[in-house]
Design an enzyme around this catalytic site. Structure first.
Site, PDB file in Angstrom:
ATOM      1  N   GLU A 183       0.866  -1.177   0.000  1.00  0.00           N
ATOM      2  CA  GLU A 183       0.000   0.000   0.000  1.00  0.00           C
ATOM      3  C   GLU A 183       0.908   1.235   0.000  1.00  0.00           C
ATOM      4  OE1 GLU A 183      -2.044  -3.313   0.670  1.00  0.00           O
ATOM      5  OE2 GLU A 183      -0.760  -2.606   2.301  1.00  0.00           O
TER       6      GLU A 183
ATOM      7  N   ARG B  22      -1.271  17.873  15.992  1.00  0.00           N
ATOM      8  CA  ARG B  22      -0.998  16.860  14.978  1.00  0.00           C
ATOM      9  C   ARG B  22      -1.628  15.539  15.404  1.00  0.00           C
ATOM     10  NH1 ARG B  22      -0.223  19.748  10.687  1.00  0.00           N
ATOM     11  NH2 ARG B  22       1.850  20.721  10.477  1.00  0.00           N
TER      12      ARG B  22
ATOM     13  N   GLU C 203       1.448  31.284   8.115  1.00  0.00           N
ATOM     14  CA  GLU C 203       1.608  30.579   9.384  1.00  0.00           C
ATOM     15  C   GLU C 203       2.344  31.365  10.453  1.00  0.00           C
ATOM     16  OE1 GLU C 203       1.425  25.910   8.030  1.00  0.00           O
ATOM     17  OE2 GLU C 203       3.374  26.740   8.590  1.00  0.00           O
TER      18      GLU C 203
ATOM     19  N   GLY D  45       9.360   3.858   2.463  1.00  0.00           N
ATOM     20  CA  GLY D  45       8.778   2.525   2.517  1.00  0.00           C
ATOM     21  C   GLY D  45       7.272   2.534   2.353  1.00  0.00           C
TER      22      GLY D  45
ATOM     23  N   GLU E 285      -8.844  26.068   6.459  1.00  0.00           N
ATOM     24  CA  GLU E 285      -8.007  24.862   6.480  1.00  0.00           C
ATOM     25  C   GLU E 285      -7.886  24.284   7.889  1.00  0.00           C
ATOM     26  OE1 GLU E 285      -4.250  25.722   4.643  1.00  0.00           O
ATOM     27  OE2 GLU E 285      -5.162  26.253   2.719  1.00  0.00           O
TER      28      GLU E 285
END
Length: 208
Positions: free
Chosen positions: A48, A75, A112, A131, A158
């Protein structure tokens, strides 16, 4: 000994590719094979792949005051760690079609942190996690004045909620050692600053 990089993208064969998720991000499933170091072919296997565009990050640095600007924001990827999910990071944003990394740096600096960079020096370009994702980071150090920097920023639609902090370069670098800063772009940027600080103070003195 065989030199590295003997293989190229043409040594990979993608038998099938399917988009398995499309939302804020995209996920593809690949059936692929490739050449092996022993000269054989790898059997077909699946992976994936998180399809994410390139991004640009900037470490704002004031060479006269020897200070940096770091952004604090939420986050979700840090929620299940034994830490606050509000991280201290660099100015950053996704590269939009037609934009250069330098364009993104200036746009995100304004949105920002209310900053404009008089000089941008490329630190490096690096793959975030090859990966599993396609994302490349274009990492810069940007010359600013921190005299009136700091405050609350972000683009409302946003869902950005950002606080810009001012730190001495010494304190910011020390936060890597004690774990308060543990994201790749900030670590790379601050360690690069540690190596290049004296040169920037000389070269950028008149650019603030």
């Amino acid at each position: 000994m065989t030199e590295p990089f003997q293989f190229k993208a043409t040594d990979v064969n993608i038998d099938k590719r399917e988009t398995v998720y499309q939302g804020f991000f995209r996920m593809d499933k690949l059936w692929l094979s490739h050449k092996r170091f022993d000269g054989q072919d790898m059997p077909v296997f699946t992976r994936e792949l998180f399809i994410r565009g390139d991004a640009t990050c900037v470490l704002p640095y004031d060479p006269r005051r020897d200070e940096v600007v770091l952004l604090e924001q939420f986050r979700p990827g840090a929620m299940e760690r034994d830490q606050s999910p509000w991280l201290l990071e660099l100015v950053a944003g996704m590269n939009e079609p037609g934009e250069t990394p330098e364009d993104v740096a200036q746009r995100e600096g304004d949105e920002e942190a209310g900053l404009s960079f008089s000089v941008l020096e490329l630190i490096c370009n690096y793959l975030v996690s090859p990966g599993g994702t396609t994302e490349m980071i274009h990492l810069f150090c940007g010359c600013v004045s921190t005299e009136s920097a700091g405050g609350l920023f972000g683009v409302e639609h946003e869902h950005e909620d950002i606080r810009a902090h001012i730190f001495s370069a010494d304190e910011a670098i020390s936060m890597i050692a004690d774990g308060r800063i543990n994201n790749a772009a900030a670590i790379i940027g601050l360690q690069w600053l540690q190596l290049n600080r004296q040169r920037l103070q000389q070269e950028w003195h008149e650019s603030v």
